[in-house]
Write an enzyme that holds these catalytic residues in place. Structure first.
Site, short mmCIF file in Angstrom:
data_model
loop_
_atom_site.label_atom_id
_atom_site.label_comp_id
_atom_site.label_asym_id
_atom_site.label_seq_id
_atom_site.Cartn_x
_atom_site.Cartn_y
_atom_site.Cartn_z
N GLY B 37 16.81 -26.11 32.20
CA GLY B 37 16.30 -25.31 33.32
C GLY B 37 17.29 -24.31 33.88
O GLY B 37 16.93 -23.48 34.69
N CYS B 246 -16.41 -23.90 26.55
CA CYS B 246 -16.29 -22.69 25.75
C CYS B 246 -17.64 -22.34 25.13
O CYS B 246 -18.32 -23.20 24.56
CB CYS B 246 -15.25 -22.90 24.64
SG CYS B 246 -15.21 -21.57 23.42
N CYS B 249 -17.19 -22.75 20.99
CA CYS B 249 -16.90 -24.02 20.32
C CYS B 249 -17.24 -25.23 21.17
O CYS B 249 -17.12 -26.36 20.71
CB CYS B 249 -15.44 -24.07 19.87
SG CYS B 249 -14.29 -24.41 21.21
N CYS B 271 -12.61 -19.96 24.68
CA CYS B 271 -11.25 -20.46 24.57
C CYS B 271 -10.27 -19.29 24.59
O CYS B 271 -10.45 -18.31 23.88
CB CYS B 271 -11.05 -21.18 23.25
SG CYS B 271 -11.78 -22.81 23.16
N CYS B 277 -10.00 -22.60 18.98
CA CYS B 277 -11.44 -22.34 18.95
C CYS B 277 -11.94 -22.29 17.50
O CYS B 277 -12.94 -22.91 17.15
CB CYS B 277 -11.73 -21.03 19.66
SG CYS B 277 -13.45 -20.84 20.20
#
Lengths: 268, 291
Positions: B37, B246, B249, B271, B277
């Site tokens: 970080g 979605c 899909c 998606c 997808c």
């Protein structure tokens, strides 16, 4: 008051703040020349003098924002141990500044976060010491806004939409929210019109008495010193030329310069 | 595997950057991995693309790429948008590495703004393109001061931002670049990924590297590291949810893009991760508007 006997009552504890021989040179000029004083808990000290006398430099030196060429500043921490500020680590000094000390600036834009709402400004110190409950932070902020007489419906306004007097009130709330013991004020009332000044001074005086704050207030306005302070320190050319109880210094000034300063106040 | 990339260019070192530069970047990466970080400065080079197009990510990718790697590049979840296509082609030509659009086939994935829906594995490295690495930037403009705040772990300011969100909108309205605390120490900007993806960073088996070219910073999240999204006790962190699956899909637990279909207000939600997808549709899943 509780029946508990504290060091302050018995007088065994030393001063809260002990300043010795503070000196700051800018080239050949001495902005601050061997300034020393002590400040006890609950005591209000006014530093007066004309522009350029080194008042604000002195405040900067005490707060550690300006590096001193000589001299020491010692502070009695909450655990009762007196320590020299220059010897504290960065983390410790910063933690002290945002919990046990406050600094009210002459220019509110330097003391506030202008893009952050009033509530956020007051809450910042709380979040800085680990508060993570939004509801409680906000309640505390609202409480403090009420104490400095800012309407609750302004809590989400940024200080850019506040008047000069309100900004100074907000600065005070922002500093006092962590219950500091020492507050530095640099000309908090300058640039405000007289009636606003009077109300602000009233608020400051009330809070100082209620919370038992020790205050160092820098001002060129002797009326402010008379109204708020117990003791006065008169500066000229970086030196302390007279010091004593406020009434004593203002009613019976000894140094020629102080006499001039007192005589130059216009009476309405 | 895509065969679309032209033949490898001659006259360039492997993966465009010279070996000395790659070594310098690898050193920064090692330091970043050692201090999760923390933003490590590095001497970012000019790349043959404008700032804001992933110059930081490209340099990190160039430094870690080996001849046997398989590269995937994502732009806003999609493999077929300009940024993704051009970077994929860039490495296809300067490094001659194999490229793919399939998450599960890739060993190095460079991404802009999304983390793939398919869970990552220990054998993969995710490289983020970062525009602004400093999470405290808009609260504290002084770089000297933000470094102090990071060094001393003073992150109260970050909560001031979240406080402002709640005060203004009634909830934490930050939806992307949502600040996280890494390994209990540094607060980090996860790059402008939607906060939907924040939980995927936590305890992720893959190494996550972040490159900011303009600002010359690299930071990292090592595998299996705790990544916690900042929040308030009474306003806990929550990801976006969608009220429909979605349209192509039928996936319900993914991040969706809104696509406007016509001038009459027609729209569909699909998606954002195109590979996910396509894989679902190939496996026989179908949404309400599947063609």
């Amino acid at each position: 008051m509780t029946g508990e006997i504290t060091g302050e009552m018995t007088g065994v504890s030393g001063p809260l703040l002990d300043v010795r021989g503070l000196t700051k040179r800018y080239g050949p000029r001495r902005a601050c020349d061997g300034v020393g004083f002590t400040l006890h808990p609950g005591e209000v000290l006014a530093v007066v003098g004309e522009s350029g006398s080194g008042k604000s430099t002195l405040l900067g030196l005490i707060a550690g924002e300006i590096a001193a060429d000589a001299g020491t500043v010692s502070y009695r921490m909450r655990d009762g141990v007196t320590r020299e500020l220059a010897a504290l680590g960065a983390a410790e000094r910063r933690a002290l500044m945002r919990t046990d000390w406050g600094f009210v600036r002459q220019d509110a834009t330097q003391g506030l976060r202008m893009a952050v709402s009033a509530g956020g400004n007051v809450g910042e110190r709380l979040m800085g010491v680990g508060a993570r409950h939004y509801g409680r932070i906000r309640a505390e902020a609202l409480d403090w806004l009420a104490r400095v007489e800012i309407d609750a419906d302004r809590v989400d306004d940024p200080p850019t939409r506040f008047s000069g007097g309100m900004r100074q009130r907000l600065q005070i709330a922002r500093n006092l929210v962590t219950a500091p013991r020492l507050v530095l004020m640099d000309e908090p009332t300058s640039g405000l019109d007289v009636s606003v000044q009077a109300r602000l001074l009233d608020t400051i005086r009330g809070l100082v008495a209620e919370l038992g704050l020790a205050v160092i207030i820098v001002t060129h306005d002797l009326a402010v010193a008379r109204l708020l302070s117990h003791r006065v320190l008169v500066m000229r050319g970086g030196r302390v030329i007279e010091t004593g109880l406020t009434d004593q210094v203002l009613d019976d000034p000894q140094a020629a310069y102080t006499q001039l300063l007192v005589a130059s106040v216009l009476t309405a | 595997m895509s065969a679309a990339s032209a033949l490898p260019e001659t006259g360039y070192n492997f993966a465009y950057l010279d070996e000395g530069t790659k070594r310098m970047i690898r050193r920064a990466i090692l330091k970043a991995v050692a201090v999760p970080g923390y933003q490590v400065p590095f001497a970012a080079r000019e790349m043959p693309m404008p700032y804001g197009w992933g110059t930081g990510g490209v340099q990190v990718t160039a430094a870690i790429l080996g001849a046997s790697d398989v590269l995937k590049v994502i732009d806003q979840g999609a493999d077929d948008t300009t940024n993704a296509v051009s970077i994929r082609r860039f490495f296809g030509r300067t490094a001659g590495v194999a490229t793919t659009t399939r998450t599960c086939e890739a060993s190095v994935i460079q991404t802009r703004h999304r983390i793939p829906e398919t869970p990552l594995t220990e054998d993969q490295i995710l490289v983020y393109q970062v525009p602004i690495p400093e999470p405290l930037r808009f609260l504290e403009p002084r770089e000297t001061e933000t470094r102090q705040l990071h060094a001393l772990g003073e992150y109260g300011l970050m909560h001031v931002k979240l406080y402002e969100d709640i005060a203004r909108h009634g909830h934490i309205a930050t939806t992307y670049a949502y600040p996280v605390e890494v390994a209990g120490r540094y607060v980090m900007d996860p790059s402008p990924t939607p906060k939907f993806d924040n939980p995927k960073m936590d305890d992720c088996p893959a190494l996550q590297l972040f490159g900011a070219g303009r600002e010359k910073r690299i930071y990292a999240v090592p595998p299996y590291t705790r990544v916690r999204s900042l929040d308030f006790e009474d306003h806990p962190f929550r990801v976006q949810s969608f009220d429909r699956p979605c349209a192509l899909c039928g996936a319900a637990d993914v991040y969706l893009d809104e696509v406007v279909l016509d001038d009459a207000g027609g729209r569909m939600f699909v998606c954002s991760d195109t590979d996910h997808c396509e894989a679902r549709r190939a496996a026989g899943h179908a949404g309400e508007q599947a063609a």
